[in-house]
Design a protein around this motif. Structure first.
Motif, PDB file in Angstrom:
ATOM      1  N   VAL A  40       0.793  -1.136  -0.074  1.00 66.56           N
ATOM      2  CA  VAL A  40       0.122  -0.053  -0.046  1.00 66.56           C
ATOM      3  C   VAL A  40       0.788   1.497   0.064  1.00 66.56           C
ATOM      4  CG1 VAL A  40      -1.792  -1.164   1.261  1.00 66.56           C
ATOM      5  CG2 VAL A  40      -0.222  -0.055   2.540  1.00 66.56           C
ATOM      6  N   ARG A  41       0.319   2.357  -0.393  1.00 70.92           N
ATOM      7  CA  ARG A  41       1.211   3.653  -0.269  1.00 70.92           C
ATOM      8  C   ARG A  41       0.643   4.533   0.779  1.00 70.92           C
ATOM      9  NH1 ARG A  41       5.345   4.073  -4.103  1.00 70.92           N
ATOM     10  NH2 ARG A  41       5.107   2.551  -5.796  1.00 70.92           N
ATOM     11  N   THR A  42       1.485   5.246   1.373  1.00 65.65           N
ATOM     12  CA  THR A  42       1.173   6.330   2.119  1.00 65.65           C
ATOM     13  C   THR A  42       0.748   7.630   1.564  1.00 65.65           C
ATOM     14  OG1 THR A  42       3.428   7.446   2.270  1.00 65.65           O
ATOM     15  CG2 THR A  42       3.105   5.416   3.792  1.00 65.65           C
ATOM     16  N   PRO A  43       0.083   8.396   2.286  1.00 61.77           N
ATOM     17  CA  PRO A  43      -0.381   9.454   1.572  1.00 61.77           C
ATOM     18  C   PRO A  43       0.515  10.242   0.814  1.00 61.77           C
ATOM     19  CG  PRO A  43      -1.489   9.547   3.644  1.00 61.77           C
ATOM     20  CD  PRO A  43      -0.410   8.524   3.719  1.00 61.77           C
ATOM     21  N   SER A  44       1.793  10.381   1.306  1.00 60.49           N
ATOM     22  CA  SER A  44       2.950  10.954   0.541  1.00 60.49           C
ATOM     23  C   SER A  44       3.661   9.976  -0.440  1.00 60.49           C
ATOM     24  CB  SER A  44       4.135  11.285   1.552  1.00 60.49           C
ATOM     25  OG  SER A  44       4.390   9.912   2.272  1.00 60.49           O
ATOM     26  N   GLY A  45       2.929   8.883  -0.730  1.00 61.57           N
ATOM     27  CA  GLY A  45       3.397   8.003  -1.621  1.00 61.57           C
ATOM     28  C   GLY A  45       4.480   6.621  -1.580  1.00 61.57           C
ATOM     29  N   TYR A  46       4.897   6.852  -0.077  1.00 60.90           N
ATOM     30  CA  TYR A  46       5.923   5.686   0.153  1.00 60.90           C
ATOM     31  C   TYR A  46       5.291   4.446   0.378  1.00 60.90           C
ATOM     32  CZ  TYR A  46       8.980   9.586   1.240  1.00 60.90           C
ATOM     33  OH  TYR A  46       9.638  10.844   1.116  1.00 60.90           O
ATOM     34  N   ARG A  47       6.226   3.489   0.023  1.00 58.10           N
ATOM     35  CA  ARG A  47       5.563   2.149   0.086  1.00 58.10           C
ATOM     36  C   ARG A  47       5.366   1.749   1.613  1.00 58.10           C
ATOM     37  NH1 ARG A  47       8.534   1.713  -4.712  1.00 58.10           N
ATOM     38  NH2 ARG A  47       7.657   0.352  -6.332  1.00 58.10           N
ATOM     39  N   ALA A  48       4.465   1.151   2.014  1.00 60.30           N
ATOM     40  CA  ALA A  48       4.204   0.431   3.209  1.00 60.30           C
ATOM     41  C   ALA A  48       3.836  -1.031   3.312  1.00 60.30           C
ATOM     42  CB  ALA A  48       2.957   1.113   3.915  1.00 60.30           C
ATOM     43  N   TYR A  49       4.899  -1.706   3.981  1.00 53.37           N
ATOM     44  CA  TYR A  49       4.996  -2.968   3.952  1.00 53.37           C
ATOM     45  C   TYR A  49       4.511  -3.614   5.148  1.00 53.37           C
ATOM     46  CZ  TYR A  49       7.788  -2.642  -0.512  1.00 53.37           C
ATOM     47  OH  TYR A  49       8.357  -2.594  -1.714  1.00 53.37           O
ATOM     48  N   SER A  50       4.350  -4.994   5.291  1.00 58.35           N
ATOM     49  CA  SER A  50       3.633  -5.619   6.400  1.00 58.35           C
ATOM     50  C   SER A  50       4.676  -6.986   6.759  1.00 58.35           C
ATOM     51  CB  SER A  50       2.191  -5.907   6.350  1.00 58.35           C
ATOM     52  OG  SER A  50       2.215  -7.032   5.204  1.00 58.35           O
ATOM     53  N   PRO A  51       4.090  -7.460   7.879  1.00 54.29           N
ATOM     54  CA  PRO A  51       5.247  -8.698   8.228  1.00 54.29           C
ATOM     55  C   PRO A  51       4.832  -9.717   6.986  1.00 54.29           C
ATOM     56  CG  PRO A  51       3.883  -7.918  10.172  1.00 54.29           C
ATOM     57  CD  PRO A  51       3.506  -7.128   8.985  1.00 54.29           C
ATOM     58  N   ARG A  52       3.781  -9.549   6.612  1.00 54.71           N
ATOM     59  CA  ARG A  52       3.544 -10.629   5.401  1.00 54.71           C
ATOM     60  C   ARG A  52       4.302 -10.571   4.102  1.00 54.71           C
ATOM     61  NH1 ARG A  52       0.388 -14.666   3.853  1.00 54.71           N
ATOM     62  NH2 ARG A  52      -0.058 -14.998   1.698  1.00 54.71           N
ATOM     63  N   HIS A  53       4.818  -9.119   3.887  1.00 54.28           N
ATOM     64  CA  HIS A  53       5.753  -8.849   2.888  1.00 54.28           C
ATOM     65  C   HIS A  53       7.059  -9.478   3.339  1.00 54.28           C
ATOM     66  CE1 HIS A  53       2.608  -5.788   1.893  1.00 54.28           C
ATOM     67  NE2 HIS A  53       3.159  -6.090   0.622  1.00 54.28           N
ATOM     68  N   ALA A  54       7.520  -9.409   4.459  1.00 51.06           N
ATOM     69  CA  ALA A  54       8.827  -9.992   5.109  1.00 51.06           C
ATOM     70  C   ALA A  54       8.728 -11.183   4.984  1.00 51.06           C
ATOM     71  CB  ALA A  54       8.916  -9.444   6.611  1.00 51.06           C
ATOM     72  N   GLY A  55       7.578 -12.001   5.101  1.00 49.76           N
ATOM     73  CA  GLY A  55       7.644 -13.357   4.908  1.00 49.76           C
ATOM     74  C   GLY A  55       7.766 -13.952   3.617  1.00 49.76           C
ATOM     75  N   ALA A  56       7.296 -13.119   2.569  1.00 52.43           N
ATOM     76  CA  ALA A  56       7.506 -13.399   1.108  1.00 52.43           C
ATOM     77  C   ALA A  56       8.894 -13.234   0.778  1.00 52.43           C
ATOM     78  CB  ALA A  56       6.570 -12.494   0.409  1.00 52.43           C
ATOM     79  N   LEU A  57       9.380 -12.483   1.234  1.00 56.06           N
ATOM     80  CA  LEU A  57      10.862 -11.900   1.078  1.00 56.06           C
ATOM     81  C   LEU A  57      11.663 -13.195   1.497  1.00 56.06           C
ATOM     82  CD1 LEU A  57      13.247 -10.440  -0.226  1.00 56.06           C
ATOM     83  CD2 LEU A  57      13.074  -8.993   1.719  1.00 56.06           C
ATOM     84  N   ARG A  58      11.487 -13.635   2.795  1.00 52.96           N
ATOM     85  CA  ARG A  58      12.237 -14.721   3.143  1.00 52.96           C
ATOM     86  C   ARG A  58      11.947 -16.246   2.443  1.00 52.96           C
ATOM     87  NH1 ARG A  58       9.684 -13.089   7.970  1.00 52.96           N
ATOM     88  NH2 ARG A  58      10.681 -11.486   9.235  1.00 52.96           N
ATOM     89  N   ALA A  59      10.764 -16.175   2.261  1.00 52.72           N
ATOM     90  CA  ALA A  59      10.372 -17.634   1.369  1.00 52.72           C
ATOM     91  C   ALA A  59      11.211 -17.135   0.099  1.00 52.72           C
ATOM     92  CB  ALA A  59       8.760 -17.696   1.198  1.00 52.72           C
TER      93      ALA A  59
END
Length: 250
Positions: A40-59
Motif C-alpha cells: 500500500v502507499r502512504t498519503p505521501s506516496g511511500y511504500r508501506a510493507y507488512s510482516p506478510r511482505h517480510a515473510g514473502a521475501l524470506r520465502a
C-alpha cells in the motif's frame, strides 16, 4: 525492524532490506516483479510493507539456492496470483530435475567403473603406434558400426587423428577412452549433447582418475541443492501458513 513494526505496524523498504543485506531498490524491484505482494502507499506516496511482505521475501530468498532465481520468482508470483497448484508444479519440476541429475551422475559413475574394468582395445597389427587402432577394430570391439564412430566424431565426442600416409582414422588411447565412455552413456539412454560436457571434463582432467574429485564435488552440489530445497520448502510453507494480513496503517 522489530521496533518499527511494534510502534507502527508498518515496514519500510529499508526494514526488509536490512534483514537480508539487500538494497532498498532490490526490495522495490522484487515487489514490481510480483515476488512480494503489492504494497500500500502512504498519503505521501511511500511504500508501506507488512510482516506478510517480510515473510514473502524470506520465502523467496530461501527458495533461490535450491530452485534458482527464475523459478523461485515464478513460484512466488503464482502464490500471489492465487495459483498454488502452479507453484507446486514448479517445485515438483525442480525436484524432478534434481532426481534426473542424480541419475545422470550414477550413470556417469557406472560408465567410468565399466571403463576401469574394460581391457584396452587391442590395436590392429598395422597400427602406427602401440595402443593405437583403426575405426574397424574399434567399432568391432564396441559392437557398433563404423558409421556410429563417425557420427560421434562429427559431434566432437571422439577425436581420432589421420594417418598422414593413408588418411585413415587412427584412434589413440585417449580417443578409444572417449569412444568407450560415449558408448556406455549412449547405452544408458543419454543423448550426444548430454554426453559432450562429460567428455570435455575427461579431456580437461587428462584421464579418468582425476575425475574422482569432480565426481565428489558433483555429489556435494546435489546434496547441497537437496538441502536447500528442504529449507526453501519450509520457508514457503511458513509463508503460506500465515493468515492474510490487513493492510498496514498509512
Amino acid at each position: 525492524m522489530r521496533q518499527n513494526l511494534q510502534s507502527t505496524g508498518r515496514l519500510r523498504p529499508v526494514d526488509l532490506a536490512r534483514e537480508h543485506g539487500l538494497s532498498t531498490q532490490a526490495v522495490r524491484n522484487y515487489e514490481d516483479a510480483g515476488i512480494l505482494p503489492a504494497a500500500v502507499r502512504t498519503p505521501s506516496g511511500y511504500r508501506a510493507y507488512s510482516p506478510r511482505h517480510a515473510g514473502a521475501l524470506r520465502a523467496f530468498l530461501a527458495l533461490v539456492p535450491g530452485h534458482g532465481h527464475r523459478t523461485a520468482a515464478a513460484i512466488l508470483r503464482a502464490v500471489h496470483d492465487g495459483a498454488a497448484g502452479e507453484a507446486f508444479r514448479l517445485i515438483d519440476e525442480s525436484h524432478a530435475q534434481l532426481l534426473d541429475d542424480r541419475r545422470t551422475l550414477r550413470a556417469v559413475e557406472d560408465a567410468l567403473r565399466d571403463l576401469d574394468s574394460t581391457a584396452p582395445t587391442r590395436p590392429a597389427p598395422d597400427a602406427p603406434r602401440p595402443g593405437d587402432t583403426f575405426i574397424g577394430p574399434l567399432a568391432a570391439a564396441l559392437r557398433i558400426r563404423p558409421a556410429t564412430l563417425r557420427t560421434w566424431e562429427r559431434a566432437g565426442l571422439v577425436r581420432p587423428r589421420r594417418d598422414p600416409q593413408t588418411g585413415y582414422r587412427v584412434y589413440d588411447e585417449a580417443a578409444q577412452r572417449d569412444a568407450r565412455l560415449t558408448h556406455q552413456l549412449r547405452r544408458g539412454g543419454y543423448l550426444l549433447e548430454q554426453i559432450a560436457p562429460l567428455i570435455r571434463q575427461v579431456r580437461a582432467a587428462g584421464g579418468l582418475e582425476p575425475l574422482e574429485a569432480t565426481l565428489r564435488e558433483w555429489h556435494g552440489r546435489l546434496t547441497d541443492r537437496g538441502r536447500a530445497m528442504l529449507a526453501g520448502a519450509a520457508a514457503l510453507d511458513a509463508y503460506l501458513s500465515e493468515p492474510p494480513a490487513a493492510a498496514p496503517p498509512a
